[in-house]
Design an enzyme around this catalytic site. Structure first.
Site, PDB file in Angstrom:
ATOM      1  N   GLU A 224      -0.662-107.852  43.501  1.00  0.00           N
ATOM      2  CA  GLU A 224      -1.766-108.506  42.795  1.00  0.00           C
ATOM      3  C   GLU A 224      -2.541-109.545  43.603  1.00  0.00           C
ATOM      4  O   GLU A 224      -2.533-110.735  43.299  1.00  0.00           O
ATOM      5  CB  GLU A 224      -1.249-109.115  41.479  1.00  0.00           C
ATOM      6  CG  GLU A 224      -0.748-108.055  40.521  1.00  0.00           C
ATOM      7  CD  GLU A 224      -0.463-108.563  39.104  1.00  0.00           C
ATOM      8  OE1 GLU A 224      -0.495-109.780  38.890  1.00  0.00           O
ATOM      9  OE2 GLU A 224      -0.219-107.717  38.226  1.00  0.00           O
ATOM     10  N   GLU A 331       2.054-101.264  37.112  1.00  0.00           N
ATOM     11  CA  GLU A 331       2.571-102.120  36.039  1.00  0.00           C
ATOM     12  C   GLU A 331       1.815-101.769  34.768  1.00  0.00           C
ATOM     13  O   GLU A 331       0.590-101.701  34.770  1.00  0.00           O
ATOM     14  CB  GLU A 331       2.359-103.616  36.338  1.00  0.00           C
ATOM     15  CG  GLU A 331       3.230-104.176  37.434  1.00  0.00           C
ATOM     16  CD  GLU A 331       3.074-105.703  37.596  1.00  0.00           C
ATOM     17  OE1 GLU A 331       2.539-106.352  36.683  1.00  0.00           O
ATOM     18  OE2 GLU A 331       3.502-106.210  38.646  1.00  0.00           O
TER      19      GLU A 331
END
Ligand code: NAG
Ligand code: NAG
Length: 396
Positions: A224, A331
């Site tokens: 991320e 995710e």
């Protein structure tokens, strides 16, 4: 998952008491804004929090990130109509990768190096084996670069942390599954955005050398990237790819991630430049993340609607296909309720129906310290494991 290290980078100096905003989850989470007896809330921000055993750990003061850090501009996209063509999904492809993030070794992100068993832990091999026996085949092992490389990006690895990490990775791959090496660092090192692209490439060369002969290892460049220059995200990913290949690790897949927390819903706006990434082995897989609550952060058990899973992913599907790329939803999660369940089903149906570009999906998250966390897939008692295991198994 967006976690504490982000807050370090975005801190404005305003102190937030533990639980002042957001709930404290993780091990010992009581479901309220406090930890159960014997546990201390060591971290909380808008997205993520952790209760760790004991009372001695300091309560971190962090600042609520600025609202511009979140992809709120695209929230309006949830009101658009779902694309009809994608909802009549046929489970026509087998996922190449289907499993979980294994969280634990990155815990305690405000305490480096911290203590094993107190601030961080490695995955539970028995729990992993339970999931493998049920047909899951991919485990994304989160860890902290600051613990593996305590002195500098190009310095030597901490042998004890590396040994434990390697044991986790080898357990998974010896059992026949894929192990994803995930530096869970948000494009940051000790809270600072990584700008030394060459050092980052060297870090990857050094790590990939150690796993060059294990073809069931997957390299995930970083978790991320966010709130950083778009060109830097391109450069860091390319340096990682080049570094990995120059280490002689040529058989492995490489998961690249994008800016804006690698969100699928904003991918077609923020991450177009990443189509330019190249790999001599042609084994790049674009890893995107997607949560289904109103702000896409994965902090609420409520999903926006039963169609939100498809709505938030269709743009990414089109991007992958238009650019001739393949992806993995690295995710995703939803709370234990029927709206989320239908939304998750729609999401997975869509991925399967587009298996030419989507190669798999990984639930956030398993790991030994999640306690009562709403998304916990840790067998046998994790909330999501109990609620979602039958559904997920039907997609293997
Ligand atoms: C590694 O794991 C062992 C238990 O297997 C533990 O005693 C040790 O403290 C751990 N060290 C690190 C750095 O994780
Ligand atoms: C971008 O992705 C979003 C989310 O999936 C979608 O709603 C939107 O239509 C996409 N835009 C384009 C131009 O594909």
């Amino acid at each position: 998952m967006k976690a504490s290290i982000v807050a370090g980078a975005l801190a404005t100096g305003a102190a937030a008491q533990s639980g002042a905003w957001g709930q404290c989850g993780g091990q010992g989470w009581s479901g309220a804004k406090t930890c159960i007896s014997g546990y201390t809330c060591t971290f909380v921000n808008d997205w993520y929090s952790q209760c760790l055993p004991g009372a001695a750990a300091p309560v971190t003061t962090t600042a609520k990130p600025t609202t511009t850090a979140q992809p709120t501009t695209l929230v309006t996209s949830k009101t658009s109509s779902p694309p009809a063509a994608t909802t009549s999904a046929v489970a026509n492809g087998k996922f190449k990768w289907f499993g979980f993030s294994e969280s634990g070794a990155e815990f305690g992100q405000d305490t480096y190096p911290g203590l094993w068993g107190k601030h961080f832990i490695f995955p539970d091999n028995n729990a992993i084996q339970t999931l493998i026996n049920q047909g899951y085949n991919t485990f994304r092992v989160d860890f902290a670069m600051e613990r593996l490389s305590p002195s500098s990006l190009t310095g030597s690895f901490d042998s004890a942390y590396l040994k434990n990490l390697t044991q986790s990775i080898n357990y998974i791959t010896n059992a026949g599954a894929y192990a994803v090496l995930d530096p869970h660092n948000y494009g940051r090192y000790f809270g600072n955005i990584i700008t030394d692209v060459n050092a980052f490439g060297t870090w990857w060369t050094n790590l990939a050398k150690l796993f060059a002969s294990n073809s069931r290892v997957v390299f995930d460049t970083n978790n991320e990237y966010n709130t950083m220059p778009q060109d830097l995200v391109l450069q860091l990913n390319q340096a990682a790819i080049n570094g990995i290949r120059s280490a002689g690790a040529t058989s492995q897949y490489i998961f690249v991630e994008g800016n804006s927390w690698t969100g699928a819903w904003t991918w077609n706006v923020t991450n177009n430049n990443l189509a330019a990434l190249t790999d001599s082995q042609n084994k790049i897989v674009y890893q995107m993340h997607q949560y289904l609550d109103s702000d896409g952060s994965g902090t609420s058990p409520n999903c926006v609607s039963t169609e939100i899973g498809v709505q938030r992913i269709v743009g990414a599907t089109k991007w992958l296909r238009d650019n001739g790329k393949v992806g993995i939803l690295g995710e995703f999660a939803g709370g234990p309720n029927s709206v989320c369940e239908t939304a998750i089903k729609g999401l997975l149906d869509h991925l399967k129906a587009n298996s030419d570009v989507w190669q798999g999906a990984l639930w956030w998250a398993a790991g030994p310290w999640w306690g009562d966390y709403m998304y916990s897939f840790e067998p046998p008692s994790g909330t999501a494991y109990q609620y979602y295991n039958n559904l997920l198994r039907s997609y293997q």
